[in-house]
Motif scaffolding. Structure first.
Motif, PDB file in Angstrom:
ATOM      1  N   ALA A 159     -18.197 -37.812  -8.986  1.00  0.00           N
ATOM      2  CA  ALA A 159     -17.523 -37.375  -7.768  1.00  0.00           C
ATOM      3  C   ALA A 159     -16.442 -38.383  -7.403  1.00  0.00           C
ATOM      4  CB  ALA A 159     -18.529 -37.229  -6.636  1.00  0.00           C
ATOM      5  N   ARG A 160     -15.298 -37.872  -6.976  1.00  0.00           N
ATOM      6  CA  ARG A 160     -14.185 -38.739  -6.604  1.00  0.00           C
ATOM      7  C   ARG A 160     -13.591 -38.241  -5.292  1.00  0.00           C
ATOM      8  NH1 ARG A 160     -10.473 -41.956  -9.786  1.00  0.00           N
ATOM      9  NH2 ARG A 160     -11.577 -41.197 -11.627  1.00  0.00           N
ATOM     10  N   LEU A 161     -13.355 -39.143  -4.377  1.00  0.00           N
ATOM     11  CA  LEU A 161     -12.681 -38.823  -3.119  1.00  0.00           C
ATOM     12  C   LEU A 161     -11.246 -39.316  -3.187  1.00  0.00           C
ATOM     13  CD1 LEU A 161     -15.263 -39.835  -0.351  1.00  0.00           C
ATOM     14  CD2 LEU A 161     -14.587 -37.522  -1.009  1.00  0.00           C
ATOM     15  N   ASP A 162     -10.306 -38.448  -2.861  1.00  0.00           N
ATOM     16  CA  ASP A 162      -8.914 -38.867  -2.775  1.00  0.00           C
ATOM     17  C   ASP A 162      -8.577 -39.221  -1.340  1.00  0.00           C
ATOM     18  OD1 ASP A 162      -8.347 -38.529  -5.492  1.00  0.00           O
ATOM     19  OD2 ASP A 162      -8.073 -36.373  -5.221  1.00  0.00           O
ATOM     20  N   ASP A 163      -7.647 -40.157  -1.167  1.00  0.00           N
ATOM     21  CA  ASP A 163      -7.277 -40.676   0.155  1.00  0.00           C
ATOM     22  C   ASP A 163      -8.556 -40.959   0.949  1.00  0.00           C
ATOM     23  OD1 ASP A 163      -5.706 -41.614   2.184  1.00  0.00           O
ATOM     24  OD2 ASP A 163      -5.171 -39.631   2.954  1.00  0.00           O
TER      25      ASP A 163
END
Length: 412
Positions: free
Chosen positions: A36-40
């Motif tokens: 999982a990756r969160l942007d900003d």
């Protein structure tokens, strides 16, 4: 790496974040699961703990929150460096690389046993350990395993340096040699470590007896330390299958390592087990859950299956192995086998620095290993192999507010 203070709340903003929230140690195919990756991304912290991780656009910050923009970087949880030798940091740049394991030992051992140059020597060694710990923290390490205790006062010095740098450490008290062990109700501690632990009981819960290696530590000591660790819930660690010289010595009793240790470490009546390292470790009962073997360079395919089936973890130190010209571990086979893998730097006697992320970058660039697997080796796997509780090596509410920058080579 940044370490959040107590108050007011502190928020970190970055281009992206790989939090590994909810993840535990990964083996085999699980290492390749999407991350999982969160942007900003926003990490909201208070009193050194994570309160919330979420996209910045949803931010509703508490009054008085300080905001630190980390810029155009991807963040990850703080790393676990599962194998170091911090007490030897004073020997950085003073050993011989590139000519094999025995040649490196020949350059190292005389310096270890030489008398101190003067009364300031302990202070110089303490400062070297403190600099090493500060560098570990600055490079993004929080969880670590350190092997030491073989010189007077070294265990306490390293613990003090780790505490000052904010590191959470497991200290492995290393048995070296074949002298009869003193084993009593307090456990099979090496004599110097026993004295330090008796003088400072704060050390006791952070330490475990360990063995140096199958060729340099008496079998009875290795068994006693392993059994004590299993009975007390501590991790037992030892160097395993690091060099061709080790394999030759154990299998045949001959070679450069025999020449290096005969008359000093090996007793006059020593006989080789005539087994390869993994088989000898298995025969001594040294494998299984709660064991952290280190290196594994000389493991063969069938041995990898045995190690995986045992439940033991293995720490890879690829740059140290390169520098000492002992070979490259069969990493792809290990990844596929289901062994719990993690990463370590070894020490400054065999490596350029203690930034464990550089081990992952080396594996990415030289063996084309998937970044998602390497990020797990750097974080949740290393913390688990060292015996830290589930949640260590992640960025989730309640976790320590410590993190690192993902190297560009691993950011894809």
């Amino acid at each position: 790496m940044d370490r959040a203070g107590s108050s007011p709340p502190l928020a970190f903003r970055a281009r992206s974040l790989v939090p590994l929230a909810g993840e535990g140690p990964a083996r085999g195919a699980a290492l390749l699961a999407p991350l999982a990756r969160l942007d900003d991304a926003l990490i909201l912290t208070r009193a050194g703990r994570v309160e919330e991780v979420r996209p910045w656009k949803n931010a509703r910050l508490p009054a008085g929150t300080r905001v630190r923009d980390m810029g155009d970087v991807c963040l990850m949880p703080a790393c676990a460096n599962a194998h170091t030798h911090l007490q030897l940091s004073w020997l950085a740049g003073r050993t011989r690389w590139g000519h094999g394991f025995a040649a490196w030992l020949d350059s190292l051992v005389p310096q270890l046993i030489a008398p101190a140059r003067d009364g300031e020597e302990p202070a110089r060694r303490h400062r070297a350990a403190a600099r090493a710990c500060a560098a570990l923290a600055a490079d993004g390490t929080h969880w670590m395993g350190d092997v030491g205790g073989s010189s007077p006062g070294a265990l306490s010095r390293v613990r003090e340096a780790c505490t000052a740098a904010g590191l959470e450490a497991r200290h492995f008290c290393e048995w070296f040699g074949f002298a009869p062990p003193l084993i009593d109700a307090e456990g099979p501690w090496p004599p110097r470590c026993r004295a330090e632990i008796s003088a400072d009981r704060r050390l006791e819960n952070e330490c475990a007896p360990c063995g140096h290696a199958l060729y340099s530590t008496a079998p009875d000591i290795l068994r006693a330390a392993r059994e004590w660790c299993a009975g007390t819930g501590r991790v037992f660690s030892f160097h395993l299958a690091e060099s061709p010289e080790e394999t030759e010595l154990l299998a045949t009793g001959a070679g450069a390592l025999r020449a290096c240790y005969e008359g000093s470490v090996l007793p006059a009546d020593w006989q080789p087990p005539r087994l390869r390292p993994l088989a000898f470790a298995s025969a001594l009962g040294l494998l299984g859950p709660g064991v952290l073997a280190v290196h594994g360079v000389q493991l063969e395919e069938e041995e990898i299956g045995t190690l995986a089936a045992s439940g033991a973890a293995l720490c890879l130190c690829p740059r140290s192995n390169r520098n000492l010209a002992v070979g490259v571990a069969p990493v792809r086979a290990l990844l596929e086998s289901g062994v719990l893998l993690c990463l370590g730097t070894d020490g400054l006697t065999s490596n350029e620095d203690l930034d464990v992320r550089n081990e992952a970058v080396w594996l990415r660039e030289h063996l084309d290993l998937p970044p998602r697997a390497l990020l797990r080796l750097l974080t949740v796997n290393g913390a688990a192999a060292l015996g830290f509780p589930r949640g260590a090596g992640t960025l989730a509410p309640g976790a320590p507010a410590v993190f690192a920058v993902v190297p560009e080579a691993l950011a894809s």
